[in-house]
Design a protein around this motif. Sequence first.
Motif, mmCIF file in Angstrom:
data_model
loop_
_atom_site.group_PDB
_atom_site.id
_atom_site.type_symbol
_atom_site.label_atom_id
_atom_site.label_comp_id
_atom_site.label_asym_id
_atom_site.label_seq_id
_atom_site.Cartn_x
_atom_site.Cartn_y
_atom_site.Cartn_z
ATOM 1 N N PRO A 58 0.812 -1.228 0.000
ATOM 2 C CA PRO A 58 0.000 0.000 0.000
ATOM 3 C C PRO A 58 0.842 1.274 0.000
ATOM 4 C CG PRO A 58 -0.830 -1.570 1.611
ATOM 5 C CD PRO A 58 0.485 -2.085 1.147
ATOM 6 N N TYR A 59 2.011 1.233 0.647
ATOM 7 C CA TYR A 59 2.848 2.438 0.686
ATOM 8 C C TYR A 59 3.418 2.759 -0.686
ATOM 9 C CZ TYR A 59 6.794 5.484 1.748
ATOM 10 O OH TYR A 59 7.695 6.519 1.752
ATOM 11 N N THR A 60 3.882 1.742 -1.414
ATOM 12 C CA THR A 60 4.418 1.979 -2.753
ATOM 13 C C THR A 60 3.326 2.402 -3.729
ATOM 14 O OG1 THR A 60 4.211 -0.400 -3.215
ATOM 15 C CG2 THR A 60 6.359 0.400 -2.456
ATOM 16 N N ALA A 61 2.082 2.022 -3.439
ATOM 17 C CA ALA A 61 0.960 2.440 -4.283
ATOM 18 C C ALA A 61 0.398 3.795 -3.879
ATOM 19 C CB ALA A 61 -0.146 1.388 -4.237
ATOM 20 N N ASN A 62 1.072 4.465 -2.927
ATOM 21 C CA ASN A 62 0.653 5.792 -2.454
ATOM 22 C C ASN A 62 -0.748 5.785 -1.848
ATOM 23 O OD1 ASN A 62 3.084 7.048 -3.250
ATOM 24 N ND2 ASN A 62 2.304 7.303 -5.342
ATOM 25 N N GLU A 63 -1.119 4.652 -1.264
ATOM 26 C CA GLU A 63 -2.412 4.561 -0.606
ATOM 27 C C GLU A 63 -2.350 4.986 0.852
ATOM 28 O OE1 GLU A 63 -3.709 0.587 -1.135
ATOM 29 O OE2 GLU A 63 -3.894 0.715 -3.322
ATOM 30 N N ILE A 64 -1.171 4.876 1.468
ATOM 31 C CA ILE A 64 -0.991 5.254 2.863
ATOM 32 C C ILE A 64 0.307 6.032 2.994
ATOM 33 C CG2 ILE A 64 -2.294 3.300 3.813
ATOM 34 C CD1 ILE A 64 0.329 1.861 4.285
ATOM 35 N N THR A 65 0.453 6.748 4.098
ATOM 36 C CA THR A 65 1.674 7.498 4.361
ATOM 37 C C THR A 65 2.730 6.586 4.978
ATOM 38 O OG1 THR A 65 0.919 8.144 6.574
ATOM 39 C CG2 THR A 65 0.317 9.585 4.713
ATOM 40 N N PHE A 66 3.947 7.138 5.127
ATOM 41 C CA PHE A 66 5.021 6.352 5.719
ATOM 42 C C PHE A 66 4.715 6.006 7.173
ATOM 43 C CE2 PHE A 66 8.947 6.128 8.189
ATOM 44 C CZ PHE A 66 9.596 5.093 7.537
ATOM 45 N N GLU A 67 4.126 6.941 7.904
ATOM 46 C CA GLU A 67 3.790 6.671 9.300
ATOM 47 C C GLU A 67 2.762 5.555 9.412
ATOM 48 O OE1 GLU A 67 4.058 9.574 7.934
ATOM 49 O OE2 GLU A 67 5.758 10.449 9.018
ATOM 50 N N GLN A 68 1.779 5.563 8.529
ATOM 51 C CA GLN A 68 0.780 4.491 8.539
ATOM 52 C C GLN A 68 1.407 3.153 8.150
ATOM 53 O OE1 GLN A 68 -2.062 6.219 5.806
ATOM 54 N NE2 GLN A 68 -3.346 7.018 7.466
ATOM 55 N N ALA A 69 2.337 3.174 7.188
ATOM 56 C CA ALA A 69 3.014 1.940 6.803
ATOM 57 C C ALA A 69 3.844 1.391 7.954
ATOM 58 C CB ALA A 69 3.904 2.193 5.576
ATOM 59 N N ALA A 70 4.518 2.275 8.691
ATOM 60 C CA ALA A 70 5.306 1.822 9.834
ATOM 61 C C ALA A 70 4.413 1.215 10.910
ATOM 62 C CB ALA A 70 6.115 2.988 10.397
ATOM 63 N N GLN A 71 3.260 1.811 11.140
ATOM 64 C CA GLN A 71 2.335 1.265 12.130
ATOM 65 C C GLN A 71 1.803 -0.102 11.701
ATOM 66 O OE1 GLN A 71 -0.645 4.283 12.645
ATOM 67 N NE2 GLN A 71 0.749 5.685 13.713
ATOM 68 N N ARG A 72 1.498 -0.246 10.414
ATOM 69 C CA ARG A 72 1.024 -1.545 9.932
ATOM 70 C C ARG A 72 2.125 -2.593 9.989
ATOM 71 N NH1 ARG A 72 -2.937 -0.721 4.639
ATOM 72 N NH2 ARG A 72 -4.392 0.771 5.593
ATOM 73 N N ALA A 73 3.353 -2.209 9.683
ATOM 74 C CA ALA A 73 4.464 -3.166 9.725
ATOM 75 C C ALA A 73 4.776 -3.593 11.151
ATOM 76 C CB ALA A 73 5.702 -2.557 9.079
ATOM 77 N N GLU A 74 4.474 -2.743 12.099
ATOM 78 C CA GLU A 74 4.758 -3.072 13.496
ATOM 79 C C GLU A 74 3.861 -4.186 14.006
ATOM 80 O OE1 GLU A 74 4.263 -0.962 17.863
ATOM 81 O OE2 GLU A 74 4.564 0.298 16.086
ATOM 82 N N VAL A 75 2.645 -4.297 13.485
ATOM 83 C CA VAL A 75 1.676 -5.259 14.007
ATOM 84 C C VAL A 75 2.165 -6.706 13.855
ATOM 85 C CG1 VAL A 75 -0.672 -6.151 13.768
ATOM 86 C CG2 VAL A 75 -0.247 -3.688 13.672
ATOM 87 N N PRO A 76 2.563 -7.184 12.650
ATOM 88 C CA PRO A 76 3.043 -8.569 12.567
ATOM 89 C C PRO A 76 4.346 -8.798 13.311
ATOM 90 C CG PRO A 76 3.186 -7.461 10.427
ATOM 91 C CD PRO A 76 2.459 -6.557 11.326
ATOM 92 N N MET A 77 5.254 -7.801 13.318
ATOM 93 C CA MET A 77 6.499 -7.968 14.062
ATOM 94 C C MET A 77 6.228 -8.073 15.561
ATOM 95 S SD MET A 77 8.843 -8.124 11.802
ATOM 96 C CE MET A 77 10.216 -8.077 12.935
ATOM 97 N N ARG A 78 5.310 -7.265 16.044
ATOM 98 C CA ARG A 78 4.946 -7.337 17.458
ATOM 99 C C ARG A 78 4.313 -8.691 17.785
ATOM 100 N NH1 ARG A 78 3.544 -3.762 21.690
ATOM 101 N NH2 ARG A 78 4.157 -1.986 20.383
ATOM 102 N N GLY A 79 3.460 -9.189 16.868
ATOM 103 C CA GLY A 79 2.841 -10.489 17.102
ATOM 104 C C GLY A 79 3.857 -11.610 17.175
ATOM 105 N N PHE A 80 4.882 -11.556 16.315
ATOM 106 C CA PHE A 80 5.932 -12.584 16.362
ATOM 107 C C PHE A 80 6.689 -12.519 17.682
ATOM 108 C CE2 PHE A 80 10.420 -13.635 15.770
ATOM 109 C CZ PHE A 80 10.337 -14.945 15.332
ATOM 110 N N MET A 81 7.061 -11.328 18.111
ATOM 111 C CA MET A 81 7.835 -11.209 19.346
ATOM 112 C C MET A 81 7.022 -11.619 20.563
ATOM 113 S SD MET A 81 10.184 -7.780 18.811
ATOM 114 C CE MET A 81 8.786 -6.715 18.394
#
Length: 257
Positions: A127-150
Amino acid sequence: MTERRCGPWLACALVLLLAAPAVWAQAPGGAAPAGALPLVIGSGPGGASYSVPIQTLLFFTALSFLPAVLLMMTGFTRIVIVLSLLRQAIGTQQAPPNQVVVGLSLFLTMFVMGPTLDRVYQEAYVPYTANEITFEQAAQRAEVPMRGFMLKQTRQSDFALFARLAKLEPNVTAETAPLRVLVPAFVTSELKSAFQIGFMIFIPFLIIDMVVSSVLMSLGMMMLSPVLVALPFKLMLFVLADGWNLLIGSLAASFAT
Protein backbone atom coordinates in the motif's frame (compact mmCIF):
# COMPACT_ATOMS: atom_id res chain seq x y z
CA MET A 1 9.74 -0.37 13.77
CA THR A 2 8.87 3.26 14.57
CA GLU A 3 11.38 3.08 17.41
CA ARG A 4 14.24 3.17 14.91
CA ARG A 5 13.58 6.84 14.14
CA CYS A 6 14.62 7.73 17.68
CA GLY A 7 18.29 6.93 17.09
CA PRO A 8 20.80 9.65 17.94
CA TRP A 9 22.09 10.18 14.41
CA LEU A 10 18.65 10.39 12.85
CA ALA A 11 17.47 12.64 15.66
CA CYS A 12 20.35 15.03 15.02
CA ALA A 13 19.60 15.03 11.29
CA LEU A 14 15.94 15.75 11.89
CA VAL A 15 16.76 18.59 14.28
CA LEU A 16 19.04 20.15 11.68
CA LEU A 17 16.38 19.75 9.01
CA LEU A 18 13.72 21.35 11.17
CA ALA A 19 16.00 24.17 12.21
CA ALA A 20 17.22 24.99 8.70
CA PRO A 21 14.01 26.65 7.37
CA ALA A 22 13.95 28.95 10.39
CA VAL A 23 17.54 30.03 9.77
CA TRP A 24 16.95 30.61 6.07
CA ALA A 25 13.84 32.62 6.82
CA GLN A 26 16.10 35.29 8.29
CA ALA A 27 17.78 35.80 4.91
CA PRO A 28 16.29 38.34 2.48
CA GLY A 29 13.22 36.85 0.84
CA GLY A 30 13.54 33.69 2.96
CA ALA A 31 15.96 32.17 0.43
CA ALA A 32 18.90 29.99 1.26
CA PRO A 33 22.31 31.65 1.57
CA ALA A 34 24.48 31.67 -1.50
CA GLY A 35 26.28 28.37 -2.05
CA ALA A 36 24.14 26.48 0.50
CA LEU A 37 22.55 23.15 -0.26
CA PRO A 38 18.73 23.49 -0.47
CA LEU A 39 17.17 21.23 2.14
CA VAL A 40 13.49 22.01 1.58
CA ILE A 41 12.31 22.24 -2.00
CA GLY A 42 8.66 22.94 -1.26
CA SER A 43 5.87 22.65 1.21
CA GLY A 44 2.23 21.88 0.97
CA PRO A 45 -0.72 20.49 2.90
CA GLY A 46 1.18 17.22 3.43
CA GLY A 47 4.25 18.97 4.92
CA ALA A 48 7.71 19.87 3.69
CA SER A 49 9.31 17.98 0.82
CA TYR A 50 13.05 17.51 1.21
CA SER A 51 15.57 17.56 -1.61
CA VAL A 52 17.09 14.40 -3.06
CA PRO A 53 20.47 14.72 -1.26
CA ILE A 54 18.73 15.03 2.11
CA GLN A 55 16.42 12.13 1.33
CA THR A 56 19.49 10.06 0.45
CA LEU A 57 21.13 11.06 3.75
CA LEU A 58 18.07 10.01 5.71
CA PHE A 59 17.85 6.75 3.78
CA PHE A 60 21.44 5.71 4.50
CA THR A 61 21.06 6.81 8.11
CA ALA A 62 18.06 4.50 8.44
CA LEU A 63 20.10 1.66 6.92
CA SER A 64 22.49 1.83 9.87
CA PHE A 65 19.65 0.60 12.10
CA LEU A 66 18.94 -2.52 10.04
CA PRO A 67 21.56 -4.73 11.79
CA ALA A 68 20.06 -3.83 15.17
CA VAL A 69 16.56 -4.64 13.87
CA LEU A 70 17.79 -7.96 12.47
CA LEU A 71 19.45 -8.93 15.73
CA MET A 72 16.85 -7.67 18.17
CA MET A 73 13.48 -8.26 16.51
CA THR A 74 13.89 -11.59 14.71
CA GLY A 75 14.99 -15.13 15.53
CA PHE A 76 18.57 -14.46 14.42
CA THR A 77 19.85 -14.19 18.00
CA ARG A 78 18.65 -17.64 19.05
CA ILE A 79 19.86 -19.33 15.87
CA VAL A 80 23.36 -17.88 15.77
CA ILE A 81 23.95 -18.59 19.48
CA VAL A 82 22.84 -22.21 19.14
CA LEU A 83 25.07 -22.78 16.11
CA SER A 84 28.03 -21.20 17.91
CA LEU A 85 27.46 -23.39 20.97
CA LEU A 86 27.27 -26.43 18.71
CA ARG A 87 30.70 -25.61 17.30
CA GLN A 88 32.12 -25.30 20.81
CA ALA A 89 30.46 -28.54 21.93
CA ILE A 90 31.99 -30.51 19.06
CA GLY A 91 35.39 -28.93 19.73
CA THR A 92 36.12 -27.58 16.26
CA GLN A 93 37.47 -24.06 16.69
CA GLN A 94 36.93 -22.74 13.15
CA ALA A 95 34.73 -25.34 11.47
CA PRO A 96 32.28 -24.24 10.29
CA PRO A 97 33.83 -20.76 9.97
CA ASN A 98 32.10 -17.64 11.24
CA GLN A 99 30.96 -16.66 7.73
CA VAL A 100 29.14 -19.97 7.33
CA VAL A 101 27.55 -19.75 10.78
CA VAL A 102 26.31 -16.20 10.20
CA GLY A 103 25.16 -16.97 6.65
CA LEU A 104 23.26 -20.07 7.71
CA SER A 105 21.73 -18.16 10.61
CA LEU A 106 20.64 -15.37 8.26
CA PHE A 107 18.91 -17.62 5.75
CA LEU A 108 17.35 -19.75 8.48
CA THR A 109 16.05 -16.52 10.04
CA MET A 110 14.52 -15.54 6.70
CA PHE A 111 12.86 -18.96 6.54
CA VAL A 112 11.46 -18.68 10.07
CA MET A 113 10.36 -15.07 9.59
CA GLY A 114 8.83 -15.79 6.17
CA PRO A 115 5.14 -15.60 7.19
CA THR A 116 5.75 -12.47 9.26
CA LEU A 117 7.70 -10.72 6.50
CA ASP A 118 5.01 -11.64 3.99
CA ARG A 119 2.42 -9.89 6.15
CA VAL A 120 4.64 -6.82 6.43
CA TYR A 121 5.05 -6.78 2.66
CA GLN A 122 1.38 -7.19 1.86
CA GLU A 123 -0.08 -4.97 4.59
CA ALA A 124 2.50 -2.17 4.73
CA TYR A 125 4.94 -2.09 1.81
CA VAL A 126 2.52 -2.69 -1.07
CA PRO A 127 0.00 0.00 0.00
CA TYR A 128 2.85 2.44 0.69
CA THR A 129 4.42 1.98 -2.75
CA ALA A 130 0.96 2.44 -4.28
CA ASN A 131 0.65 5.79 -2.45
CA GLU A 132 -2.41 4.56 -0.61
CA ILE A 133 -0.99 5.25 2.86
CA THR A 134 1.67 7.50 4.36
CA PHE A 135 5.02 6.35 5.72
CA GLU A 136 3.79 6.67 9.30
CA GLN A 137 0.78 4.49 8.54
CA ALA A 138 3.01 1.94 6.80
CA ALA A 139 5.31 1.82 9.83
CA GLN A 140 2.33 1.27 12.13
CA ARG A 141 1.02 -1.54 9.93
CA ALA A 142 4.46 -3.17 9.72
CA GLU A 143 4.76 -3.07 13.50
CA VAL A 144 1.68 -5.26 14.01
CA PRO A 145 3.04 -8.57 12.57
CA MET A 146 6.50 -7.97 14.06
CA ARG A 147 4.95 -7.34 17.46
CA GLY A 148 2.84 -10.49 17.10
CA PHE A 149 5.93 -12.58 16.36
CA MET A 150 7.84 -11.21 19.35
CA LEU A 151 4.89 -11.68 21.68
CA LYS A 152 4.75 -15.40 20.87
CA GLN A 153 8.42 -15.83 21.83
CA THR A 154 8.47 -13.56 24.90
CA ARG A 155 8.06 -15.00 28.37
CA GLN A 156 5.68 -13.22 30.69
CA SER A 157 8.31 -13.04 33.43
CA ASP A 158 10.75 -11.25 31.12
CA PHE A 159 8.12 -8.74 30.05
CA ALA A 160 7.11 -8.15 33.68
CA LEU A 161 10.75 -7.37 34.51
CA PHE A 162 11.13 -4.64 31.89
CA ALA A 163 7.62 -3.33 32.51
CA ARG A 164 8.57 -2.87 36.14
CA LEU A 165 11.87 -1.20 35.24
CA ALA A 166 10.08 1.12 32.79
CA LYS A 167 7.47 1.91 35.47
CA LEU A 168 4.55 1.18 33.18
CA GLU A 169 1.00 1.38 34.38
CA PRO A 170 -0.40 -1.90 35.78
CA ASN A 171 -3.06 -2.00 33.05
CA VAL A 172 -0.42 -2.00 30.26
CA THR A 173 -0.10 -5.45 28.71
CA ALA A 174 2.46 -6.91 26.34
CA GLU A 175 0.09 -6.24 23.43
CA THR A 176 -0.06 -2.51 24.17
CA ALA A 177 3.43 -1.95 25.60
CA PRO A 178 5.87 0.25 23.65
CA LEU A 179 8.61 -1.41 21.65
CA ARG A 180 11.28 -0.04 23.97
CA VAL A 181 9.91 -2.45 26.57
CA LEU A 182 8.88 -5.36 24.35
CA VAL A 183 12.13 -5.65 22.37
CA PRO A 184 14.51 -6.14 25.35
CA ALA A 185 12.03 -8.57 26.90
CA PHE A 186 11.97 -10.51 23.62
CA VAL A 187 15.77 -10.56 23.40
CA THR A 188 16.08 -11.78 26.99
CA SER A 189 13.67 -14.63 26.26
CA GLU A 190 15.61 -15.50 23.11
CA LEU A 191 18.87 -15.67 25.05
CA LYS A 192 17.29 -17.97 27.62
CA SER A 193 15.87 -20.25 24.92
CA ALA A 194 19.20 -20.34 23.08
CA PHE A 195 21.15 -21.40 26.17
CA GLN A 196 18.55 -24.03 27.05
CA ILE A 197 18.95 -25.57 23.59
CA GLY A 198 22.73 -25.25 23.87
CA PHE A 199 22.68 -27.16 27.16
CA MET A 200 20.86 -30.05 25.53
CA ILE A 201 23.37 -30.04 22.68
CA PHE A 202 26.35 -30.18 25.03
CA ILE A 203 25.19 -33.28 26.94
CA PRO A 204 26.03 -36.06 24.38
CA PHE A 205 29.36 -34.47 23.49
CA LEU A 206 30.23 -34.05 27.16
CA ILE A 207 29.57 -37.75 27.72
CA ILE A 208 32.00 -38.60 24.91
CA ASP A 209 34.64 -36.34 26.48
CA MET A 210 34.21 -38.04 29.86
CA VAL A 211 34.43 -41.52 28.39
CA VAL A 212 37.53 -40.72 26.34
CA SER A 213 39.22 -39.06 29.32
CA SER A 214 38.49 -42.09 31.56
CA VAL A 215 39.83 -44.53 28.98
CA LEU A 216 43.03 -42.53 28.45
CA MET A 217 43.65 -42.26 32.19
CA SER A 218 43.08 -45.99 32.68
CA LEU A 219 45.60 -46.71 29.94
CA GLY A 220 48.13 -44.35 31.47
CA MET A 221 48.21 -42.04 28.45
CA MET A 222 48.46 -38.88 30.50
CA MET A 223 50.29 -36.90 27.82
CA LEU A 224 47.70 -37.54 25.09
CA SER A 225 45.08 -34.79 24.81
CA PRO A 226 41.53 -36.10 25.36
CA VAL A 227 40.20 -33.32 23.12
CA LEU A 228 42.23 -34.57 20.17
CA VAL A 229 41.05 -38.15 20.65
CA ALA A 230 37.41 -37.28 21.30
CA LEU A 231 37.03 -35.02 18.25
CA PRO A 232 36.70 -37.78 15.59
CA PHE A 233 34.22 -39.64 17.79
CA LYS A 234 32.14 -36.49 18.18
CA LEU A 235 32.15 -35.89 14.43
CA MET A 236 31.19 -39.51 13.76
CA LEU A 237 28.34 -39.33 16.27
CA PHE A 238 27.06 -36.07 14.82
CA VAL A 239 27.18 -37.34 11.23
CA LEU A 240 25.66 -40.76 11.96
CA ALA A 241 22.80 -39.16 13.89
CA ASP A 242 22.15 -36.74 10.99
CA GLY A 243 22.83 -33.92 13.40
CA TRP A 244 22.40 -31.01 11.00
CA ASN A 245 18.96 -32.20 9.99
CA LEU A 246 17.88 -32.68 13.60
CA LEU A 247 19.36 -29.42 14.84
CA ILE A 248 18.08 -27.14 12.08
CA GLY A 249 14.67 -28.80 12.09
CA SER A 250 14.40 -28.44 15.86
CA LEU A 251 15.52 -24.81 15.69
CA ALA A 252 12.92 -23.93 13.09
CA ALA A 253 10.22 -25.76 15.04
CA SER A 254 11.19 -24.05 18.32
CA PHE A 255 9.68 -20.75 17.14
CA ALA A 256 6.02 -20.43 18.00
CA THR A 257 4.10 -19.35 14.89
